[in-house]
Scaffold this active site. Structure first.
Site, short mmCIF file in Angstrom:
data_model
loop_
_atom_site.label_atom_id
_atom_site.label_comp_id
_atom_site.label_asym_id
_atom_site.label_seq_id
_atom_site.Cartn_x
_atom_site.Cartn_y
_atom_site.Cartn_z
N ASN A 101 0.88 -1.16 0.00
CA ASN A 101 0.00 0.00 0.00
C ASN A 101 0.92 1.21 0.00
O ASN A 101 1.48 1.57 1.04
CB ASN A 101 -0.89 -0.05 1.25
CG ASN A 101 -1.84 1.12 1.34
OD1 ASN A 101 -1.84 2.01 0.47
ND2 ASN A 101 -2.64 1.15 2.39
N ARG A 136 -2.82 -2.11 -3.21
CA ARG A 136 -4.01 -1.32 -2.91
C ARG A 136 -4.01 -0.08 -3.80
O ARG A 136 -3.02 0.65 -3.85
CB ARG A 136 -3.98 -0.90 -1.44
CG ARG A 136 -5.20 -0.15 -1.05
CD ARG A 136 -5.30 -0.01 0.44
NE ARG A 136 -6.52 0.67 0.77
CZ ARG A 136 -6.93 0.88 2.00
NH1 ARG A 136 -6.22 0.44 3.01
NH2 ARG A 136 -8.04 1.51 2.23
N HIS A 139 -13.02 2.33 0.88
CA HIS A 139 -12.96 1.26 1.90
C HIS A 139 -13.70 0.01 1.43
O HIS A 139 -14.15 -0.80 2.24
CB HIS A 139 -13.62 1.69 3.24
CG HIS A 139 -12.92 2.79 3.95
ND1 HIS A 139 -13.60 3.84 4.53
CD2 HIS A 139 -11.62 2.99 4.22
CE1 HIS A 139 -12.74 4.66 5.11
NE2 HIS A 139 -11.53 4.17 4.93
N ARG A 158 -10.78 15.02 8.55
CA ARG A 158 -11.64 15.36 7.40
C ARG A 158 -13.03 15.73 7.88
O ARG A 158 -13.55 15.13 8.82
CB ARG A 158 -11.72 14.18 6.44
CG ARG A 158 -10.54 14.06 5.52
CD ARG A 158 -10.63 12.81 4.68
NE ARG A 158 -9.68 11.81 5.12
CZ ARG A 158 -9.74 10.52 4.80
NH1 ARG A 158 -10.71 10.07 4.02
NH2 ARG A 158 -8.83 9.69 5.22
N GLU A 164 -7.88 -5.76 5.65
CA GLU A 164 -7.84 -5.44 4.21
C GLU A 164 -6.69 -6.16 3.52
O GLU A 164 -6.78 -6.52 2.35
CB GLU A 164 -7.71 -3.92 4.04
CG GLU A 164 -9.01 -3.22 4.39
CD GLU A 164 -8.84 -1.76 4.78
OE1 GLU A 164 -8.19 -1.50 5.82
OE2 GLU A 164 -9.34 -0.89 4.07
#
Ligand code: ADP
Length: 394
Positions: free
Chosen positions: A7, A86, A175, A236, A382
């Protein structure tokens, strides 16, 4: 069979080495501050933690340092069978995981329009790894992919249709790998086929999103064109009236870059609490009642999640299970309790507080056997999900 997952961020490279026979992670870690001073690599290899200080000019140097460590340990005499990458944004075209070739790599780079921070970095990681492992399949796993099944009325924004078509403006969602993984595990935990279930998956971490998973397919999700939409996150903003942005830009004399910095880095948990972007610190003060802004922050988050659950129950015409996952979802019993208590009448939810509060790991139901709607906590993984996809091409 050994699968490597990567990733790549703009200045970081996360890795995981997974034995697909046992599905156990043999090693994981991260190279940080790539291209910057004071770089380092830290890892856990077969349970042992380690760290070296190392300035790395680029992702190639970072991957070299990681592989050197792995070749001396878990990869001694073992070959990597495939590499799972990813990739943040798959745009309108990419759905299922795909073996990367030059044309696909180029498309991933071109999708930088949608994810300017992530896709170029993902592509850099892919290029580096393809040069290092030229003979094995490299598989792109897109964060947006699982949400490809959304109907058009769920992904269409109320903006001029032609403008949206021209710029590719629509809800994509993120996600996806996590939502799919925990939805599948929820079905296993409930002992029912996923085709018979309506699940709301709440991925609450540094970035947070909620998804409506009906019969194994995502039919709506809270993140949109970018990972800014939805509930409040670490830094965020989540949803704000678009008119607020226009007002702030006009009143504060900000351009798009300045506004973006506020929305991405100074808002959410950090912005409201003024304490931290780390939920643990806010939760501690919420519990101890030492900061009213900590209470407010957690209640804004809880209320946001609550409203999505209600909306998605409407979207799916009912729900069988609410599943919490990721850092906050897995480890925040007080927030789970705050949300579920408020849904007691509507969904007939009864929480077993003893199980909810227990600092346990692993998949678990936190609702009582009498609860009309089940509530589960499922640790996301993940990397394992990516490795499973990559292993199909090995
Ligand atoms: P990322 O999106 O970076 O993968 P994570 O899923 O690791 O993020 O989630 C990070 C968030 O989880 C942080 O806000 C952190 O404070 C929170 N978190 C981790 N452990 C706990 C805990 N024990 N209690 C509450 N929040 C926690």
């Amino acid at each position: 069979m050994i699968i490597l997952t990567l990733n790549a961020g703009s200045s970081s490279l996360k890795f995981n080495v997974i034995n697909m026979v046992t599905e156990a992670s043999l090693a994981d870690g991260i190279a940080e501050r790539i291209g910057l001073a004071e770089g380092f690599v830290r890892w856990t290899i077969q349970g042992e933690k380690g760290r070296i200080e190392l300035d790395m000019q680029d992702h190639k140097e970072a991957l070299n340092a990681i592989m050197e460590k792995l070749h001396d340990t878990v990869l001694k005499g073992e070959d990597v069978a495939a590499v799972g990458h990813r990739v943040a944004h798959g745009g309108p075209n990419f759905g299922d995981p795909i073996v990367i070739n030059q044309a696909i790599l180029q498309e991933i780079e071109e999708l930088a329009f949608y994810a300017p921070l992530h896709n170029p970095a993902n592509a850099m990681g892919i290029k580096t790894a393809m040069a290092m492992f030229p003979k094995v399949p490299h598989v792109a796993v897109f964060d947006t992919a699982f949400h490809h099944s959304m109907p058009d009325y769920a992904y269409t924004y109320g903006l001029p249709y032609d403008l949206c078509k021209k710029l590719g403006l629509r809800r994509y969602g993120f996600h996806g790998t996590s939502h799919r993984f925990v939805a599948d595990r929820t079905a296993t935990l409930l002992g029912k086929p996923i085709e018979k279930l309506k699940i709301v998956t709440c991925h609450l971490g540094n970035g947070s999103s909620i998804a409506a998973v009906a019969r194994g397919k995502s039919i709506d999700t809270s993140m949109g064109l970018t990972p800014l939409e939805g509930v409040i996150m670490g830094t965020r903003s989540g949803n704000v009236d678009p008119g607020v942005l226009i007002t702030v830009m006009e009143k504060e004399g900000l351009d798009a870059k300045g506004m973006n910095a506020i929305l991405q880095k100074q808002s959410g948990l950090l912005g409201i609490s003024g304490i931290s972007s780390d939920c643990r610190e806010i939760e501690t003060q919420w519990e101890a009642k030492t900061s009213d802004r900590a209470r407010l922050t957690m209640e804004v988050l809880g209320y946001g999640v609550l409203k999505y659950i209600g909306a998605y129950a409407a979207a799916m015409d009912g729900i069988d299970c609410i599943t919490f996952t990721a850092g906050i979802g897995e480890n925040g019993p007080m927030l789970r309790s705050w949300i579920c208590t408020r849904l007691a009448n509507l969904f007939g939810i009864q929480i077993d507080e003893k199980i909810n509060q227990a600092r346990r790991k692993g998949d678990r139901l936190i609702s009582t056997p009498d609860s009309r709607t089940a509530v589960a906590v499922i640790p996301t993984n993940e990397e394992l999900a990516m490795a499973r996809f990559a292993s199909k091409f090995a």
